[in-house]
Design a protein around this motif. Structure first.
Motif, short mmCIF file in Angstrom:
data_model
loop_
_atom_site.label_atom_id
_atom_site.label_comp_id
_atom_site.label_asym_id
_atom_site.label_seq_id
_atom_site.Cartn_x
_atom_site.Cartn_y
_atom_site.Cartn_z
N UNK A 71 0.83 -1.20 0.00
CA UNK A 71 0.00 0.00 0.00
C UNK A 71 0.86 1.26 0.00
N UNK A 72 1.94 1.22 0.78
CA UNK A 72 2.84 2.37 0.83
C UNK A 72 3.57 2.53 -0.49
N UNK A 73 4.10 1.43 -1.01
CA UNK A 73 4.87 1.47 -2.25
C UNK A 73 4.01 1.97 -3.40
N UNK A 79 4.31 7.96 -6.48
CA UNK A 79 4.47 7.56 -7.87
C UNK A 79 5.71 8.14 -8.54
N UNK A 80 5.92 9.44 -8.40
CA UNK A 80 7.08 10.10 -9.02
C UNK A 80 8.38 9.58 -8.40
N UNK A 81 8.37 9.43 -7.09
CA UNK A 81 9.56 8.92 -6.39
C UNK A 81 9.93 7.53 -6.89
N UNK A 82 8.94 6.64 -6.99
CA UNK A 82 9.19 5.28 -7.43
C UNK A 82 9.70 5.24 -8.87
N UNK A 147 7.59 -5.60 -5.41
CA UNK A 147 6.52 -5.32 -4.46
C UNK A 147 5.60 -4.19 -4.92
N UNK A 148 5.79 -3.73 -6.15
CA UNK A 148 4.99 -2.61 -6.64
C UNK A 148 4.23 -3.02 -7.90
N UNK A 149 3.27 -2.18 -8.27
CA UNK A 149 2.55 -2.37 -9.53
C UNK A 149 2.91 -1.25 -10.51
N UNK A 150 4.08 -0.68 -10.31
CA UNK A 150 4.54 0.42 -11.14
C UNK A 150 4.67 -0.01 -12.59
N UNK A 151 4.16 0.81 -13.50
CA UNK A 151 4.31 0.55 -14.93
C UNK A 151 5.65 1.12 -15.39
N UNK A 253 9.93 -13.44 -13.54
CA UNK A 253 9.05 -14.12 -14.50
C UNK A 253 7.60 -13.71 -14.32
N UNK A 254 7.12 -13.68 -13.08
CA UNK A 254 5.70 -13.54 -12.81
C UNK A 254 5.22 -12.10 -12.66
N UNK A 255 6.12 -11.15 -12.57
CA UNK A 255 5.74 -9.79 -12.23
C UNK A 255 4.72 -9.22 -13.20
N UNK A 256 4.95 -9.34 -14.51
CA UNK A 256 4.05 -8.77 -15.52
C UNK A 256 3.44 -9.84 -16.42
N UNK A 257 3.25 -11.03 -15.89
CA UNK A 257 2.80 -12.14 -16.74
C UNK A 257 1.38 -11.90 -17.25
N UNK A 258 0.56 -11.16 -16.51
CA UNK A 258 -0.81 -10.89 -16.97
C UNK A 258 -0.86 -9.84 -18.07
N UNK A 259 0.15 -8.98 -18.13
CA UNK A 259 0.16 -7.91 -19.12
C UNK A 259 0.97 -8.27 -20.36
N UNK A 260 2.13 -8.87 -20.15
CA UNK A 260 3.06 -9.15 -21.25
C UNK A 260 3.43 -10.63 -21.22
N UNK A 261 2.59 -11.43 -21.86
CA UNK A 261 2.78 -12.87 -21.82
C UNK A 261 4.05 -13.29 -22.55
#
Length: 294
Positions: A71-73, A79-82, A147-151, A253-261
């Motif tokens: 939640x913090x991350x 967002x800008x910091x990350x 640990x983030x969902x950063x694009x 491997x698993x971080x973006x598997x739903x977006x970029x197969x």
């Protein structure tokens, strides 16, 4: 008006090789430099500060666990910091991997120790310094990447990287870190087979250590120092990999598997190849040890 020559322009430029074409400028287009002591000190201070921030985030809600850390991350205010930290990771990771010897050459030390071909590049940093910075950067990657969902599209576009480039950088860093851990465990296995303890004298350790090739003396001295430390880090030497190393490889491997197969499949193949090399080498080591009775 006559066009100025390159020699006249370069004499007044801020670094050798100036000028460059402004239309070809990219975020990653940095003038070449050597890792001087001030550079190393600045990078070390920066990574220590970032790593301390990440550890603080993880300790804010120790009872709530990873969910509150995420939640913090992933908070909008961060967002800008990350994104800026992700830029730093993309710019420094490969440089530090090279200063540690490079992934391929480190793996060679496991598969064919002491027989790797000589390299034309001579690392500028001391191995101890490079590994310490890699260790700090790994702790930052653990939070910013895994640990983030950063694009990472912003970072990849600024660096002119292909889709999934950020995770490929993370994978190279993780495999470098994991391979050095494997080398540490291999040396401790050899000491255990000879009924030795980490506090033995240097001459005895040197006689039992595997000869090192491409990474050579700096890595040997690093392993020696770690073996002699009275409070050495706990490593499960009977396991092929540490749990945290498996977590990092899985994250790549698993971080973006739903977006970029497609990109995730490529990452999975690289991880599978890397694990197969380590597994076969470890099996070969066990067989040879049993046959020799050493």
């Amino acid at each position: 008006a006559t066009k100025p020559t390159s020699s006249s322009s370069s004499s007044s430029g801020p670094w050798p090789g100036y000028p460059f074409n402004p239309s070809q400028w990219r975020f990653s287009a940095m003038p070449p430099f050597k890792w001087t002591l001030p550079h190393q000190r600045l990078l070390s201070d920066l990574l220590v500060a970032l790593s301390t921030t990440m550890k603080l985030w993880k300790s804010v809600y120790p009872v709530a666990g990873q969910r509150r850390t995420s939640d913090i991350v992933n908070a909008r205010d961060n967002g800008v910091y990350m994104t800026n930290v992700a830029h730093i990771i993309s710019l420094t990771a490969d440089n530090l991997v090279v200063e540690c010897g490079g992934v391929g050459k480190l793996v060679n030390e496991i598969t064919v120790p002491g027989k790797a071909a000589a390299d034309t590049y001579e690392p500028v940093m001391e191995f101890e310094t490079a590994y310490r910075l890699v260790d700090l950067l790994i702790s930052i990657v653990d939070t910013v990447v895994f640990s983030s969902v950063l694009n990472f599209n912003i970072v990849e576009n600024a660096r002119s990287l292909k889709q999934g480039g950020m995770l490929r950088i993370a994978l190279r860093l993780v495999t470098c870190y994991t391979t050095i851990n494997c080398l540490k465990k291999r040396q401790r296995q050899k000491l255990r087979r000879h009924d030795m303890v980490p506090e033995v004298v240097e001459e005895e350790i040197n006689s039992k250590l595997t000869p090192l090739g491409i990474v050579g003396e700096p890595l040997r001295l690093h392993l020696l120092k770690k073996l002699q430390e009275r409070h050495a880090e706990e490593l499960k030497i009977d396991y092929l990999l540490e749990e945290r190393d498996v977590y990092y490889l899985r994250g790549c491997v698993m971080r973006d598997i739903d977006l970029y197969v497609k990109e995730s499949e490529q990452q999975a193949l690289q991880v599978l190849f890397y694990l197969s090399v380590l597994t076969v080498t470890q099996y070969h080591e066990i067989v040879n040890t049993n046959m020799s009775g050493d």
